[in-house]
Design an enzyme around this catalytic site. Structure first.
Site, short mmCIF file in Angstrom:
data_model
loop_
_atom_site.label_atom_id
_atom_site.label_comp_id
_atom_site.label_asym_id
_atom_site.label_seq_id
_atom_site.Cartn_x
_atom_site.Cartn_y
_atom_site.Cartn_z
N ARG A 1 10.00 -16.69 0.62
CA ARG A 1 9.20 -17.73 -0.05
C ARG A 1 10.21 -18.94 0.25
O ARG A 1 9.77 -20.03 0.38
CB ARG A 1 8.93 -17.33 -1.18
CG ARG A 1 7.65 -16.53 -1.35
CD ARG A 1 6.61 -16.94 -0.89
NE ARG A 1 5.81 -17.91 -2.03
CZ ARG A 1 4.54 -18.21 -1.76
NH1 ARG A 1 3.80 -17.60 -1.23
NH2 ARG A 1 4.31 -19.23 -2.70
N THR B 1 3.62 -24.09 -1.08
CA THR B 1 2.27 -23.85 -0.62
C THR B 1 1.75 -25.32 -0.01
O THR B 1 1.15 -25.43 1.02
CB THR B 1 1.36 -23.54 -1.82
OG1 THR B 1 1.89 -22.27 -2.56
CG2 THR B 1 -0.13 -23.28 -1.42
N ARG C 1 7.10 -24.58 6.15
CA ARG C 1 5.94 -25.31 5.83
C ARG C 1 6.08 -26.95 5.88
O ARG C 1 5.45 -27.70 6.14
CB ARG C 1 5.23 -24.82 4.38
CG ARG C 1 4.61 -23.26 4.66
CD ARG C 1 4.29 -23.04 3.34
NE ARG C 1 3.30 -21.76 3.41
CZ ARG C 1 3.05 -21.19 2.30
NH1 ARG C 1 3.43 -21.57 1.23
NH2 ARG C 1 2.01 -20.21 2.52
N HIS D 1 1.64 -17.25 5.89
CA HIS D 1 1.63 -16.64 4.55
C HIS D 1 2.72 -15.89 4.28
O HIS D 1 3.23 -15.19 5.15
CB HIS D 1 0.41 -15.61 4.69
CG HIS D 1 0.03 -14.79 3.51
ND1 HIS D 1 -0.42 -15.26 2.13
CD2 HIS D 1 0.74 -13.57 3.36
CE1 HIS D 1 -0.08 -14.28 1.17
NE2 HIS D 1 0.47 -13.26 1.61
N PHE E 1 -11.70 -25.30 -2.12
CA PHE E 1 -11.22 -24.93 -0.58
C PHE E 1 -11.38 -23.71 -0.25
O PHE E 1 -11.12 -23.44 1.04
CB PHE E 1 -9.73 -25.59 -0.58
CG PHE E 1 -8.58 -24.80 -1.39
CD1 PHE E 1 -8.29 -23.32 -1.21
CD2 PHE E 1 -8.32 -25.27 -2.70
CE1 PHE E 1 -7.41 -22.71 -2.00
CE2 PHE E 1 -7.65 -24.62 -3.46
CZ PHE E 1 -7.12 -23.18 -3.07
N LYS F 1 -0.30 -17.90 10.75
CA LYS F 1 -1.58 -18.12 10.73
C LYS F 1 -2.03 -18.97 12.05
O LYS F 1 -1.31 -19.27 13.05
CB LYS F 1 -1.88 -19.14 9.51
CG LYS F 1 -1.64 -18.68 8.15
CD LYS F 1 -1.87 -19.55 6.92
CE LYS F 1 -1.58 -19.21 5.58
NZ LYS F 1 -1.99 -19.93 4.58
P1 IDP Z 1 0.72 -19.31 -0.91
O1 IDP Z 1 0.11 -19.39 0.25
O2 IDP Z 1 1.66 -20.13 -1.07
O3 IDP Z 1 0.91 -17.93 -1.66
P2 IDP Z 1 -1.98 -19.71 -2.54
O4 IDP Z 1 -1.96 -20.36 -3.80
O5 IDP Z 1 -1.93 -17.96 -2.61
O6 IDP Z 1 -0.56 -20.04 -1.81
O7 IDP Z 1 -2.96 -19.93 -1.59
C1 IDP Z 1 -3.28 -19.32 -0.37
C2 IDP Z 1 -3.67 -20.54 0.66
O8 IDP Z 1 -4.73 -21.25 0.35
C3 IDP Z 1 -2.47 -21.51 0.85
O9 IDP Z 1 -1.37 -20.90 1.78
C4 IDP Z 1 -3.24 -22.70 1.26
O10 IDP Z 1 -3.31 -22.50 2.96
C5 IDP Z 1 -4.31 -22.59 0.67
N1 IDP Z 1 -4.48 -23.53 -0.71
C6 IDP Z 1 -3.87 -23.14 -1.84
N2 IDP Z 1 -3.95 -24.17 -2.63
C7 IDP Z 1 -4.58 -25.03 -2.01
C8 IDP Z 1 -4.89 -26.55 -2.29
O11 IDP Z 1 -4.87 -26.81 -3.62
N3 IDP Z 1 -5.64 -27.19 -1.51
C9 IDP Z 1 -5.79 -26.64 -0.20
N4 IDP Z 1 -5.62 -25.46 0.30
C10 IDP Z 1 -4.68 -24.70 -0.62
MG MG Z 2 -0.43 -16.68 -2.11
#
Ligand code: IDP
Ligand code: MG
Length: 168
Positions: free
Chosen positions: A92, A98, A109, A126, A59, A11
Site C-alpha cells: 500500500r 486512493t 498512483r 488495486h 461512482f 487495472k
Molecule cells: P482502494 O482501491 O485504495 O482500496 P477503495 O475505497 O477500496 O480504495 O475504492 C476502490 C476504488 O474505487 C478505488 O481504487 C478507486 O478506483 C475508486 N474510488 C474510491 N473512492 C473514490 C471516490 O471518492 N471517487 C472516485 N473513485 C473512487
Molecule cells: Mg479497497
C-alpha cells in the site's frame, strides 16, 4: 511481524498505458514473493463482488465499467498474489493513496493515476487493505491450484461428478 498475502490488480488503465513492467518493478522493491499471476477478463459479477463494499456510492457504476474494461476498451486485468512480512502495508505504501491527486508523487498512483471527468479515480492498481480483505479477494480471484502453495485451507469437492480442490 506477520507473514501476509495481498492481491494486486493492474487495472485496465495500467495495461492500456503499458505500465505493467513499471508497476511490477516498483512492487519488487517490497522484496515479497509472487505466489500467483494471471490475466483475467473481468465479468460484471466478479467486479461487483470485488467492490461489494462500495455499492451505493455515486461512482459505483462507473467503477464497475472501469474495472471490467468498458472505459478503456481493454478487457483484461493482471492479477497477482504477493506474500511476505507485512506485505499489505509495504505494498500500500508503494501503491499510494486512493486519490491520485493526494497520493505521494513517487507512488504508483501518484506517478500514473488520474481523476477523470466522470469522477472515478483511475489509479492503475488495486491492492488489498487488510489481511481479511486479502483473504476474501484472493479466494474470489484465484483457485487453489493457481497459487504455488496452499496459503489458505483447502478441501476436495465434487462438481458434476468431477473432483476438484477448492478453498475450504
Ligand atoms: P482502494 O482501491 O485504495 O482500496 P477503495 O475505497 O477500496 O480504495 O475504492 C476502490 C476504488 O474505487 C478505488 O481504487 C478507486 O478506483 C475508486 N474510488 C474510491 N473512492 C473514490 C471516490 O471518492 N471517487 C472516485 N473513485 C473512487
Ligand atoms: Mg479497497
Amino acid at each position: 511481524m506477520a507473514i501476509q498475502q495481498t492481491l494486486i490488480l493492474i487495472k485496465p488503465d495500467g495495461l492500456i498505458k503499458s505500465l505493467t513492467g513499471n508497476v511490477i518493478s516498483r512492487l519488487s522493491e517490497a522484496k515479497l514473493t509472487i505466489m500467483g499471476a494471471k490475466v483475467v477478463r473481468v465479468s460484471r459479477e466478479l467486479a461487483e463482488k470485488h467492490y461489494e463494499h462500495l455499492k451505493g456510492k455515486p461512482f459505483f457504476e462507473e467503477l464497475i465499467n472501469y474495472i471490467v474494461g468498458d472505459v478503456h476498451k481493454t478487457y483484461r486485468v493482471l492479477a497477482l498474489v504477493y506474500q511476505g512480512e507485512n506485505a499489505i502495508t509495504k505494498i500500500r505504501d508503494i501503491v499510494g493513496d486512493t486519490d491520485p491527486e493526494k497520493a505521494n508523487p513517487i507512488s504508483i498512483r501518484g506517478s500514473y493515476g488520474r481523476i477523470t471527468t466522470s469522477g472515478v479515480f483511475e489509479n492503475v492498481v488495486h491492492a488489498s487493505s487488510s489481511p481479511e480483505d486479502a483473504e476474501k479477494e484472493i479466494k474470489l480471484w484465484f483457485q487453489p491450484e493457481e497459487i504455488v502453495e496452499d496459503i489458505y485451507p483447502i478441501k476436495e469437492a465434487t462438481l458434476n461428478n468431477v473432483k476438484k480442490i477448492v478453498w475450504a
